[in-house]
Design a protein around this motif. Structure first.
Motif, mmCIF file in Angstrom:
data_model
loop_
_atom_site.group_PDB
_atom_site.id
_atom_site.type_symbol
_atom_site.label_atom_id
_atom_site.label_comp_id
_atom_site.label_asym_id
_atom_site.label_seq_id
_atom_site.Cartn_x
_atom_site.Cartn_y
_atom_site.Cartn_z
ATOM 1 N N MET A 152 0.669 -1.176 0.034
ATOM 2 C CA MET A 152 -0.011 -0.017 -0.160
ATOM 3 C C MET A 152 0.996 1.185 -0.053
ATOM 4 S SD MET A 152 -2.752 -1.109 3.040
ATOM 5 C CE MET A 152 -3.797 0.392 2.553
ATOM 6 N N PRO A 153 1.472 1.589 -1.267
ATOM 7 C CA PRO A 153 2.521 2.865 -1.264
ATOM 8 C C PRO A 153 1.841 4.229 -0.644
ATOM 9 C CG PRO A 153 2.520 1.435 -3.252
ATOM 10 C CD PRO A 153 1.537 0.907 -2.384
ATOM 11 N N TYR A 154 0.557 3.965 -1.156
ATOM 12 C CA TYR A 154 -0.172 5.480 -0.630
ATOM 13 C C TYR A 154 -0.361 5.591 0.754
ATOM 14 C CZ TYR A 154 -0.661 6.394 -5.710
ATOM 15 O OH TYR A 154 -0.588 6.555 -6.931
ATOM 16 N N SER A 155 -0.256 4.464 1.508
ATOM 17 C CA SER A 155 -0.394 4.482 2.905
ATOM 18 C C SER A 155 0.225 5.768 3.672
ATOM 19 C CB SER A 155 -0.489 3.123 3.540
ATOM 20 O OG SER A 155 0.737 2.752 3.703
ATOM 21 N N MET A 156 1.359 5.676 3.005
ATOM 22 C CA MET A 156 2.287 6.897 3.565
ATOM 23 C C MET A 156 1.770 8.269 3.528
ATOM 24 S SD MET A 156 5.989 5.828 1.936
ATOM 25 C CE MET A 156 5.758 6.376 0.403
ATOM 26 N N VAL A 157 1.001 8.467 2.724
ATOM 27 C CA VAL A 157 0.398 9.912 2.476
ATOM 28 C C VAL A 157 -0.713 9.957 3.826
ATOM 29 C CG1 VAL A 157 -1.315 11.369 1.235
ATOM 30 C CG2 VAL A 157 0.484 9.809 0.167
ATOM 31 N N VAL A 158 -1.465 8.830 4.379
ATOM 32 C CA VAL A 158 -2.332 8.659 5.329
ATOM 33 C C VAL A 158 -1.398 8.951 6.535
ATOM 34 C CG1 VAL A 158 -4.096 7.267 6.570
ATOM 35 C CG2 VAL A 158 -3.957 7.309 3.952
ATOM 36 N N GLY A 159 -0.392 8.269 6.615
ATOM 37 C CA GLY A 159 0.351 8.395 7.968
ATOM 38 C C GLY A 159 0.799 9.809 7.997
ATOM 39 N N MET A 160 1.503 10.446 7.024
ATOM 40 C CA MET A 160 1.746 11.873 7.218
ATOM 41 C C MET A 160 0.368 12.876 7.562
ATOM 42 S SD MET A 160 4.278 13.790 7.278
ATOM 43 C CE MET A 160 5.573 13.084 6.866
ATOM 44 N N GLY A 161 -0.787 12.365 7.191
ATOM 45 C CA GLY A 161 -1.922 13.120 7.470
ATOM 46 C C GLY A 161 -2.314 13.095 9.115
ATOM 47 N N PHE A 162 -1.664 11.953 9.617
ATOM 48 C CA PHE A 162 -1.823 11.754 10.932
ATOM 49 C C PHE A 162 -0.815 12.969 11.845
ATOM 50 C CE2 PHE A 162 -4.301 8.072 10.755
ATOM 51 C CZ PHE A 162 -5.203 7.977 11.548
ATOM 52 N N THR A 163 0.597 12.611 11.254
ATOM 53 C CA THR A 163 1.783 13.512 11.707
ATOM 54 C C THR A 163 1.322 14.937 11.730
ATOM 55 O OG1 THR A 163 3.241 11.794 11.016
ATOM 56 C CG2 THR A 163 4.121 14.130 11.420
ATOM 57 N N LEU A 164 0.677 15.435 10.383
ATOM 58 C CA LEU A 164 0.345 16.747 10.512
ATOM 59 C C LEU A 164 -0.849 17.273 11.433
ATOM 60 C CD1 LEU A 164 0.302 19.367 8.796
ATOM 61 C CD2 LEU A 164 -1.619 18.236 7.301
ATOM 62 N N THR A 165 -1.798 16.258 11.653
ATOM 63 C CA THR A 165 -2.656 16.564 12.698
ATOM 64 C C THR A 165 -1.716 16.794 14.166
ATOM 65 O OG1 THR A 165 -4.272 15.374 11.713
ATOM 66 C CG2 THR A 165 -4.773 15.715 13.979
ATOM 67 N N GLY A 166 -0.901 15.947 14.552
ATOM 68 C CA GLY A 166 -0.242 15.985 15.836
ATOM 69 C C GLY A 166 0.298 17.480 15.770
ATOM 70 N N LEU A 167 1.130 17.662 14.691
ATOM 71 C CA LEU A 167 1.894 18.852 14.825
ATOM 72 C C LEU A 167 1.097 20.066 15.244
ATOM 73 C CD1 LEU A 167 4.652 20.067 14.136
ATOM 74 C CD2 LEU A 167 4.029 20.023 11.836
ATOM 75 N N VAL A 168 -0.038 20.262 14.655
ATOM 76 C CA VAL A 168 -1.025 21.364 14.716
ATOM 77 C C VAL A 168 -1.541 21.436 16.237
ATOM 78 C CG1 VAL A 168 -3.073 22.421 14.044
ATOM 79 C CG2 VAL A 168 -1.541 21.617 12.285
ATOM 80 N N GLY A 169 -1.828 19.994 16.666
ATOM 81 C CA GLY A 169 -2.127 19.764 17.972
ATOM 82 C C GLY A 169 -0.954 20.224 19.092
ATOM 83 N N LEU A 170 0.250 20.054 18.957
ATOM 84 C CA LEU A 170 1.495 20.256 19.568
ATOM 85 C C LEU A 170 1.503 21.986 19.684
ATOM 86 C CD1 LEU A 170 4.369 17.750 18.829
ATOM 87 C CD2 LEU A 170 2.844 17.904 20.951
ATOM 88 N N ALA A 171 1.166 22.563 18.751
ATOM 89 C CA ALA A 171 1.306 24.076 18.561
ATOM 90 C C ALA A 171 0.262 24.822 19.226
ATOM 91 C CB ALA A 171 1.281 24.391 17.011
ATOM 92 N N TYR A 172 -0.895 24.302 19.543
ATOM 93 C CA TYR A 172 -2.123 25.026 19.974
ATOM 94 C C TYR A 172 -2.554 24.301 21.217
ATOM 95 C CZ TYR A 172 -1.655 27.469 15.708
ATOM 96 O OH TYR A 172 -1.200 28.404 14.659
ATOM 97 N N ALA A 173 -1.989 23.182 21.685
ATOM 98 C CA ALA A 173 -2.349 22.541 22.972
ATOM 99 C C ALA A 173 -2.746 23.387 24.251
ATOM 100 C CB ALA A 173 -1.558 21.224 23.396
ATOM 101 N N GLY A 174 -3.781 23.156 24.734
ATOM 102 C CA GLY A 174 -4.017 24.162 25.995
ATOM 103 C C GLY A 174 -3.844 23.278 27.189
ATOM 104 N N SER A 175 -3.309 22.177 27.211
ATOM 105 C CA SER A 175 -3.034 21.285 28.489
ATOM 106 C C SER A 175 -2.167 20.287 28.309
ATOM 107 C CB SER A 175 -4.640 20.624 28.811
ATOM 108 O OG SER A 175 -5.015 19.782 27.992
ATOM 109 N N TYR A 176 -1.634 19.519 29.305
ATOM 110 C CA TYR A 176 -0.657 18.683 29.390
ATOM 111 C C TYR A 176 -1.407 17.463 28.641
ATOM 112 C CZ TYR A 176 2.243 14.865 30.700
ATOM 113 O OH TYR A 176 3.053 13.834 30.778
ATOM 114 N N ALA A 177 -2.680 17.239 28.832
ATOM 115 C CA ALA A 177 -3.483 15.896 28.168
ATOM 116 C C ALA A 177 -3.842 16.091 26.601
ATOM 117 C CB ALA A 177 -4.658 15.809 28.974
ATOM 118 N N LEU A 178 -3.735 17.283 26.295
ATOM 119 C CA LEU A 178 -3.772 17.546 24.903
ATOM 120 C C LEU A 178 -2.322 17.346 24.247
ATOM 121 C CD1 LEU A 178 -6.220 20.357 24.465
ATOM 122 C CD2 LEU A 178 -6.468 18.114 23.830
ATOM 123 N N LEU A 179 -1.336 17.621 24.963
ATOM 124 C CA LEU A 179 -0.007 17.495 24.420
ATOM 125 C C LEU A 179 0.280 15.868 24.139
ATOM 126 C CD1 LEU A 179 2.244 19.722 26.812
ATOM 127 C CD2 LEU A 179 1.795 19.973 24.263
#
Length: 404
Positions: free
Chosen positions: A80-107
């Motif tokens: 599934m070569p295209y699965s890498m794109v899905v994986g980077m989508g999760f990484t992008l979501t986590g990156l934005v979450g780290l930037a704007y997390a308002g609590s330790y739990a969200l981190l």
């Protein structure tokens, strides 16, 4: 391409894919490395202790480790070569979450998303790099590892000159890297199918059946795999002491600034790229056993000296240590692939996952030790970890089994 096409043509055609995989590995691991690089910032902002800092690493690395063997096992049978794109989508979501997390739990949640993205990326990318190697497996893994190691080294440098001056929210700027990686992964997936057809046409069917590796008896696999796991633990436990706590060690012991500590962490991690490439190339020439032996045990004299060195020699020794130790992973990975032929995705997923998981457990334990014993004592204890490399003596020399 016709049946009589030289194999070298297929090999040359695969090199753009291999290089592109290395670049995506760089971007993936650069984003990952931003997590420990911002620890000094979030430790102060969220009033965390070392144990809580270690728990962030544990969350990220456990989430990165659990899915990887499952993904690898599945993609061995269903690429599934295209699965890498899905994986980077999760990484992008986590990156934005780290930037704007308002609590330790969200981190913790955001760190877990980055880990899930990594767990999807590594098994499939490892399998693709292996198949794009043209038979030079050590070189291919070395090139692939250079991207990851370089990306991992860039995190502290970017943190020092972008995130530290501009704050936690500037993490969101690196979403651009994730989007570029997703576009590049889409190109790789399309190109990879063409490369596979070219390589199949370049090799006569009789030759393929003659070189088909035969499965090894389970009894001959258990001991080497167990030793490799223990060696990975010693390597990753020691590396985790740097990725998670090196900046605190430098600030506490030598009184350097936060930016200076991040630059020194970059120098430590930057040595990984050269070590990974050298280890992969030399493994093709002199054998995996010798590289594994040297890469882990060879660092021992320098790790024993490190806790007692001044600032200058601390910087020098850490570069030498990581230059030696980073040559191990490509050799360990290919050794395991030769033990389990035909299970490239599973081996890649298992060992990348194991690497993340062991590193996360080590970081959590070391964080608790640092709270109770002090950060300098932790580094004195960790200096003995490479001695576990003596177990490499018991690894058998592999001679590929072939089916007649």
């Amino acid at each position: 391409m016709n049946m009589n096409a030289p194999p070298g043509i297929a090999h040359r055609a695969a090199m753009p894919v291999l290089i592109a995989l290395s670049v995506t590995h760089l971007m993936n691991d650069m984003i990952q490395s931003l997590i420990p690089a911002i620890y000094p910032i979030i430790k102060a902002a969220y009033s965390l202790d070392f144990g809580q800092v270690g728990l962030i690493t544990l969350t990220f690395q456990v989430s990165a480790s659990l899915l990887q063997p499952v993904v690898g096992l599945y993609t061995d049978k269903n690429p599934m070569p295209y699965s890498m794109v899905v994986g980077m989508g999760f990484t992008l979501t986590g990156l934005v979450g780290l930037a704007y997390a308002g609590s330790y739990a969200l981190l913790l949640v955001a760190a877990a998303c980055v880990g899930i993205g990594s767990s999807i990326f590594h098994p499939e990318a490892t399998r693709m790099a292996r198949n794009a190697s043209g038979g030079q497996h050590g070189l291919a893994q070395g090139i692939f590892q250079v991207g990851g190691q370089t990306g991992g080294a860039l995190g502290p440098l970017l943190a020092a000159f972008i995130i530290v001056p501009r704050g936690q929210g500037s993490l969101a700027w690196f979403s651009a890297a994730a989007l570029i990686a997703m576009m590049l992964m889409t190109w790789i997936a399309g190109r990879y199918a063409q490369i596979g057809k070219a390589q199949a046409a370049a090799r006569p069917a009789a030759l393929k059946s003659a070189t088909q590796p035969a499965p090894r008896p389970m009894a001959s696999i258990v001991l080497p795999i167990t030793i490799l796991i223990i060696l990975l633990f010693s390597k990753n436990a020691y590396s985790s002491s740097f990725t998670s706590f090196y900046t605190f060690y430098l600030i506490g012991k030598f009184g350097v600034s936060l930016q200076t500590s991040q630059v020194m962490l970059f120098l430590f991690l930057g040595a990984s790229a050269a070590g990974a490439l050298a280890g992969g190339m030399l493994g093709d020439r002199i054998g995996r056993n010798k590289i594994i032996w040297f890469s882990i045990l060879g660092a021992l004299p320098f790790t024993l000296i490190l806790p007692y060195a001044d600032l200058f020699w601390t910087g020098v020794l850490t570069i030498v240590i990581n230059l030696i130790m980073s040559s191990a992973f490509a050799a360990i990975l290919i050794y395991a692939m030769e033990l389990l032929p035909g299970r490239i995705g599973l081996v890649g997923g298992f060992f990348y996952g194991l690497s993340f998981g062991l590193g996360g457990v080590a970081a959590a334990l070391l964080g608790e030790f640092a709270d109770s014993l002090g950060i300098e004592t932790v580094y004195r204890i960790c200096s003995f970890l490479p001695a576990i490399g003596l177990l490499a003596w018991f690894l058998p020399s592999l001679k590929p089994a072939r089916a007649s």
